[in-house]
Design an enzyme around this catalytic site. Structure first.
Site, PDB file in Angstrom:
ATOM      1  N   LYS A 146       0.864  -1.197   0.000  1.00  0.00           N
ATOM      2  CA  LYS A 146       0.000   0.000   0.000  1.00  0.00           C
ATOM      3  C   LYS A 146       0.893   1.237   0.000  1.00  0.00           C
ATOM      4  CE  LYS A 146      -4.167  -1.625   2.353  1.00  0.00           C
ATOM      5  NZ  LYS A 146      -5.030  -1.414   3.525  1.00  0.00           N
ATOM      6  N   ARG A 188      -7.312  -9.387   5.449  1.00  0.00           N
ATOM      7  CA  ARG A 188      -6.446  -8.229   5.666  1.00  0.00           C
ATOM      8  C   ARG A 188      -7.148  -7.186   6.531  1.00  0.00           C
ATOM      9  NH1 ARG A 188      -2.220  -5.699   1.174  1.00  0.00           N
ATOM     10  NH2 ARG A 188      -1.412  -4.111   2.563  1.00  0.00           N
TER      11      ARG A 188
HETATM   12  N1  LIG Z   1       1.333   1.763   3.661  1.00  0.00           N
HETATM   13  C1  LIG Z   1       0.822   1.228   4.741  1.00  0.00           C
HETATM   14  O1  LIG Z   1       0.353   0.087   4.743  1.00  0.00           O
HETATM   15  C2  LIG Z   1       0.839   2.014   6.013  1.00  0.00           C
HETATM   16  C3  LIG Z   1       0.483   1.401   7.221  1.00  0.00           C
HETATM   17  C4  LIG Z   1       0.547   2.148   8.386  1.00  0.00           C
HETATM   18  C5  LIG Z   1       0.957   3.473   8.342  1.00  0.00           C
HETATM   19  N2  LIG Z   1       1.308   4.046   7.155  1.00  0.00           N
HETATM   20  C6  LIG Z   1       1.774   5.441   7.093  1.00  0.00           C
HETATM   21  O2  LIG Z   1       3.021   5.549   7.759  1.00  0.00           O
HETATM   22  C7  LIG Z   1       3.201   6.903   8.140  1.00  0.00           C
HETATM   23  C8  LIG Z   1       3.830   6.969   9.498  1.00  0.00           C
HETATM   24  O3  LIG Z   1       5.070   6.339   9.457  1.00  0.00           O
HETATM   25  P1  LIG Z   1       6.074   6.359  10.700  1.00  0.00           P
HETATM   26  O4  LIG Z   1       5.319   6.122  11.929  1.00  0.00           O
HETATM   27  O5  LIG Z   1       7.188   5.454  10.354  1.00  0.00           O
HETATM   28  O6  LIG Z   1       6.530   7.881  10.770  1.00  0.00           O
HETATM   29  P2  LIG Z   1       7.615   8.754   9.971  1.00  0.00           P
HETATM   30  O7  LIG Z   1       7.964   8.167   8.685  1.00  0.00           O
HETATM   31  O8  LIG Z   1       7.102  10.144   9.995  1.00  0.00           O
HETATM   32  O9  LIG Z   1       8.878   8.652  10.950  1.00  0.00           O
HETATM   33  C9  LIG Z   1       8.795   9.160  12.253  1.00  0.00           C
HETATM   34  C10 LIG Z   1       9.968  10.102  12.557  1.00  0.00           C
HETATM   35  O10 LIG Z   1      11.144   9.333  12.810  1.00  0.00           O
HETATM   36  C11 LIG Z   1      12.220   9.756  11.983  1.00  0.00           C
HETATM   37  N3  LIG Z   1      13.008   8.552  11.731  1.00  0.00           N
HETATM   38  C12 LIG Z   1      12.683   7.510  10.929  1.00  0.00           C
HETATM   39  N4  LIG Z   1      13.566   6.519  11.094  1.00  0.00           N
HETATM   40  C13 LIG Z   1      14.472   6.934  12.000  1.00  0.00           C
HETATM   41  C14 LIG Z   1      15.618   6.329  12.595  1.00  0.00           C
HETATM   42  N5  LIG Z   1      15.952   5.076  12.346  1.00  0.00           N
HETATM   43  N6  LIG Z   1      16.339   7.072  13.465  1.00  0.00           N
HETATM   44  C15 LIG Z   1      15.958   8.338  13.790  1.00  0.00           C
HETATM   45  N7  LIG Z   1      14.870   8.942  13.302  1.00  0.00           N
HETATM   46  C16 LIG Z   1      14.144   8.246  12.404  1.00  0.00           C
HETATM   47  C17 LIG Z   1      11.574  10.389  10.786  1.00  0.00           C
HETATM   48  O11 LIG Z   1      12.409  11.321  10.197  1.00  0.00           O
HETATM   49  C18 LIG Z   1      10.348  11.038  11.414  1.00  0.00           C
HETATM   50  O12 LIG Z   1      10.698  12.274  11.968  1.00  0.00           O
HETATM   51  C19 LIG Z   1       1.845   7.562   8.062  1.00  0.00           C
HETATM   52  O13 LIG Z   1       1.837   8.460   6.987  1.00  0.00           O
HETATM   53  C20 LIG Z   1       0.894   6.405   7.800  1.00  0.00           C
HETATM   54  O14 LIG Z   1      -0.209   6.788   7.006  1.00  0.00           O
HETATM   55  C21 LIG Z   1       1.253   3.346   6.002  1.00  0.00           C
END
Ligand SMILES: NC(=O)c1ccc[n+]([C@@H]2O[C@H](COP(=O)([O-])OP(=O)(O)OC[C@H]3O[C@@H](n4cnc5c(N)ncnc54)[C@H](O)[C@@H]3O)[C@@H](O)[C@H]2O)c1
Ligand SMILES: [Zn+2]
Length: 380
Positions: free
Chosen positions: A144, A236
């Site tokens: 996705k 799912r």
């Molecule tokens: N495609 C899917 O199936 C699916 C499922 C669930 C969520 N999502 C999406 O995922 C997004 C949220 O993702 P997230 O929670 O990973 O947040 P994010 O990608 O915003 O990351 C969170 C924060 O951590 C930082 N970061 C990332 N990896 C790091 C690391 N190893 N060390 C230090 N900092 C790091 C990033 O720069 C950011 O500031 C939302 O947009 C949501 O809609 C998608």
């Protein structure tokens, strides 16, 4: 050491390579399956500070010509504007239909870069290198991809399965604690719907090595995706446990208030309470899961400033009520979930209200099994 988890889809199978040190070996893994010379390495500025050099170096050492593209961190980057900017850069750099995208980052980068890969030249190949707990155990698996509209999150998108996912739990050491914990909410969800023994592992978690937990969760998500790639069979959808009320709370709280996993923690508590009342879940089991959420500093009580009717308005806008009820995922016993069609608007309203008090679960009394929702979570 690394392990490989296959994602067995109807027309395409790929692997998730999980293990410490896989980040440094990204070039080697990619070169085994891709011979095209050019790629865009898309990341955000935070992740770039820690890991861009390592991954770019590894890809270049394996012979790839890498165009690094870094976006501002945060949900606001999941936009048409950011996708357009990336596509323009890729075109200006001469990347074409034979090129591929590497998404290095959390769910924001994974969704945005995955979406760019889905539309650039009508679709080019994509490698996911997730760097948050959430992305490693959830968003990088399943294809996705998407961006947001003002009208709502993830309203634009495409299914676009990666060619390979490279998951290095070692990168989680630099993740801020709050972001770490929100990802654990999705692990707790996986345990509730598929793998109750994992709750023991979560209870015993000391902050040391996450590899085994990440591997376990990757397997759960990979299997569920393989069983129902396009979310058409109701399997799912079980991954939506805790997400109906969780999403609505996330929306009402407003951008920046709760991280996704924090809102889902509240949604999980509400779904557990409804499961006790409507699906016979043992109250002690609901209690136990709530304790685990709490131990990872995830919220389990809804604050007063988030109004019940506002949450209900979002729920009614997002969810189709048919004959007064919606499809809602319930858990009958730990490790087993199903989609119920019997949850009414009143049940949801009561569940949101009950979320305002410290959760104490109680099953409906045997004399009145059809008892109203209000008795499940007595006011503290
Ligand atoms: N495609 C899917 O199936 C699916 C499922 C669930 C969520 N999502 C999406 O995922 C997004 C949220 O993702 P997230 O929670 O990973 O947040 P994010 O990608 O915003 O990351 C969170 C924060 O951590 C930082 N970061 C990332 N990896 C790091 C690391 N190893 N060390 C230090 N900092 C790091 C990033 O720069 C950011 O500031 C939302 O947009 C949501 O809609 C998608
Ligand atoms: Zn989620």
């Amino acid at each position: 050491m690394s392990s490989r988890v296959p994602v067995l889809l109807k027309h395409h199978t790929y692997e998730i390579i999980v293990g410490h040190g896989t980040l440094e070996r990204a070039g080697e893994f990619v070169s085994r399956i891709l011979s095209s010379p050019r790629c865009a390495l898309i990341t955000d500025e935070n992740v770039a500070n820690h890991y861009l050099e390592i991954v770019q170096g590894s890809l270049e050492a394996a012979g790839f010509d890498v165009t690094p593209i870094s976006i501002p961190p945060g949900e606001a980057s999941k936009s048409f504007a950011a996708a357009e900017q990336i596509c323009e850069t890729m075109a200006a750099e001469g990347l074409d239909r034979g090129s591929f995208v590497v998404a290095l980052g959390g769910g924001v980068v994974g969704d945005l870069a995955g979406f760019v890969a889905a539309i650039y030249y009508r679709g080019i190949r994509c490698v996911q290198i997730p760097t948050t707990v959430m992305a490693q155990v959830d968003s990088s698996i399943g294809g996705k991809t998407g961006i947001n509209l003002r009208a709502g999150k993830n309203l634009i998108g495409a299914f676009h399965q990666p060619l390979v996912v490279i998951t290095d739990p070692g990168v989680l050491v630099t993740l801020p604690k709050r972001e770490f914990n929100e990802g654990v909410a999705e692990m707790i969800k996986h345990a509730v719907i598929r793998d109750p023994e994992m709750l023991d592992e979560l209870e015993a978690f000391s902050g040391a090595d996450l590899s085994s937990l990440v591997g376990r969760n990757v397997q759960i998500k990979a299997r569920i995706v393989a069983e129902d790639e396009y979310e058409t069979l109701g399997i799912r959808s079980l991954l939506n446990f805790g997400h109906t009320i969780g999403h609505a709370v996330e929306t009402v709280a407003g951008y920046g208030h709760y991280l996704h996993g924090e809102a889902i923690s509240l949604g999980l508590v509400a779904a557990l309470a409804l499961s006790v009342k409507q699906a016979g879940l043992d109250p002690a089991a609901a209690e136990r899961v709530t304790e685990i959420l709490h131990s990872f500093e995830l919220p389990t009580v809804l604050p007063g400033h988030i109004g019940t009717e506002e949450v209900m308005a979002v729920l009614k806008r997002d969810k189709k009520f048919e004959a007064g009820a919606i499809r809602f995922v319930l858990c009958d016993k730990l490790g087993s979930a199903f989609v119920s069609k019997d949850i009414t608007e009143d049940d949801l309203r009561q569940a949101v209200e009950d979320l305002r008090h410290s959760p104490r679960f109680s099953a409906p009394s045997p004399e009145r099994p059809e008892q109203s929702a209000s008795s499940a979570l007595p006011a503290a």
